[in-house]
Write an enzyme that holds these catalytic residues in place. Structure first.
Site, PDB file in Angstrom:
ATOM      1  N   ARG A  77       0.854  -1.184   0.000  1.00  0.00           N
ATOM      2  CA  ARG A  77       0.000   0.000   0.000  1.00  0.00           C
ATOM      3  C   ARG A  77       0.890   1.233   0.000  1.00  0.00           C
ATOM      4  NH1 ARG A  77      -3.276  -2.928  -1.589  1.00  0.00           N
ATOM      5  NH2 ARG A  77      -5.400  -3.338  -0.809  1.00  0.00           N
ATOM      6  N   GLU A 130      -3.242   7.423  -4.676  1.00  0.00           N
ATOM      7  CA  GLU A 130      -3.613   6.876  -5.990  1.00  0.00           C
ATOM      8  C   GLU A 130      -5.053   7.282  -6.334  1.00  0.00           C
ATOM      9  OE1 GLU A 130      -3.216   2.641  -5.772  1.00  0.00           O
ATOM     10  OE2 GLU A 130      -1.085   2.697  -5.340  1.00  0.00           O
ATOM     11  N   HIS A 136       0.034  -0.022  -9.584  1.00  0.00           N
ATOM     12  CA  HIS A 136      -0.701  -0.948  -8.704  1.00  0.00           C
ATOM     13  C   HIS A 136      -1.214  -2.164  -9.482  1.00  0.00           C
ATOM     14  CE1 HIS A 136      -3.131  -0.930  -4.700  1.00  0.00           C
ATOM     15  NE2 HIS A 136      -2.777  -2.158  -5.030  1.00  0.00           N
TER      16      HIS A 136
END
Length: 380
Positions: free
Chosen positions: A210, A239, A256
């Site tokens: 993360r 993000e 990601h």
């Protein structure tokens, strides 16, 4: 829930209609317009990590089941759902193989194989859950020394051969650090300015977990001050609105997608489908899951002799090279900085895992090694 339930499912989840139509009336949604499709008649919601599921989203709906086809859960308010009679489940561990393969592929794409032998390095793993433990197993199989940090794991859970150290010792000793912690209030900015500054010159830091586990602003400040640290980032703070300063300075960057192999996605959606089936008290359904997978570009190869680091890189990159994703995303980002993050993810091409290729080996050590790290290996 009477009769056939009404199901809403993210349009970017593969096999959605084919599976969920078997148990309910299924419609797909785009995350940007989800709120317009939710109603008192919506019974089931199936999401990805991009959907924030909380009181604001589902309070005035008929939803009684929320499934996330992800291993992480920081995008959902589990406490509110528990207190309001909404059943929640996620696909724990579904992406472990995909993320571990990404880490190794990315690393092998960036190092000089003549002067950087992984067997001579110390690899620090932060977070020892599904992904961290699998990464350790693969690395140890490759003869690479690993040390571990996980403040949540109690000493009684540790197994023989696992070397746990303090965060300070891990940062001091590791040539490469890979982060695999979950994100909560205790791990937010786990890698703060002091920890980042303590990482040695030209050491490698990888984050596929993360974005907010690393203080991105502090990292950018250290780069500005001349700190020499090599960064591989698949996850970013805020993000999809990432730091442009970091984007231009990371050694390898992707939006990601570390856990985005088609096998990982398949495991995630099947896990949620099976849990929904149980929730609805229906008979279990069996599927030939392999029929959902596309034919790989390379299906079978022959390997002669033992495997060195460069051979392993070539074999892995035959299937997937993380640096290709980094290059393509950077090209896309140059054209459209506002939307490239989501566009790349939403249009991600099919990516297979190492198990998609059969390697025929005439060397027993190669056969044993490749089998351990997930290849379909056969001994000739």
């Amino acid at each position: 829930m009477d009769g056939m339930p009404n199901i809403l499912i993210d349009k970017n989840i593969p096999y959605a209609l084919e599976l969920f139509n078997k148990v309910g009336r299924t419609k797909i949604f785009d995350n940007k317009t989800l709120h317009k499709k939710l109603s008192k008649n919506t019974d089931i919601l199936v999401v990805r990590s991009v959907t924030k599921v909380n009181e604001r989203l589902i309070k005035n709906t008929g939803i009684r089941f929320v499934g996330s086809v992800t291993s992480g859960t920081d995008h959902v308010d589990k406490e509110w759902m528990k207190n309001n009679g909404v059943f929640f489940c996620h696909a724990d561990g579904c992406n472990a193989i995909s993320v571990v393969e990404y880490v190794i592929s990315a690393l092998l794409s960036q190092i000089d194989h003549r002067n950087f032998q992984l067997k001579e390095k110390v690899f620090g793993i932060v977070g020892y859950g599904n992904i961290g433990s699998l990464l350790r197993f693969y690395l140890n199989s490759l003869g690479i020394t690993t040390i571990l940090y996980d403040p949540i794991m109690s000493p009684t859970e540790r197994k023989k051969g696992e070397i746990f150290v303090t965060m300070e010792e891990l940062v001091h000793r590791s040539d490469i650090i890979s982060i695999h912690s979950s994100l909560d209030s205790s791990s937010y900015h786990l890698f703060n300015e002091d920890i980042l500054d303590a990482i040695g010159t030209n050491r490698i830091l990888i984050n596929t977990s993360r974005g907010s586990l690393i203080d991105n602003q502090a990292l950018a400040l250290l780069f500005h001050k001349g700190k020499k640290i090599k960064i591989i980032l698949d996850v970013w703070e805020n993000e999809p609105h990432i730091s442009e300063y970091l984007f231009d300075r990371v050694m390898l960057g992707t939006p990601h997608i570390a856990g985005y192999s088609i096998e990982s996605k398949m495991r995630g959606v099947f896990q949620i489908f099976e849990k929904l089936n149980k929730f609805l008290k229906k008979e279990p359904m069996s599927f030939m899951k392999d029929r959902f997978l596309p034919i790989p570009k390379f299906k079978e190869i022959y390997l002669n002799g033992s495997v060195n680091q460069e051979d392993l890189r070539n074999l892995i990159h035959l299937i997937y090279n993380a640096n290709d994703d980094s290059f393509l995303w950077k090209k896309m980002h140059e054209r459209d900085r506002k939307n490239s993050f989501e566009n790349f993810r939403n249009n991600y091409p099919i990516r297979r895992e190492w198990s998609s290729i059969e390697v025929n080996c005439n060397d027993i050590s190669s056969f044993s090694l490749l089998k351990k790290i997930g290849f379909i290996a056969k001994s000739l």
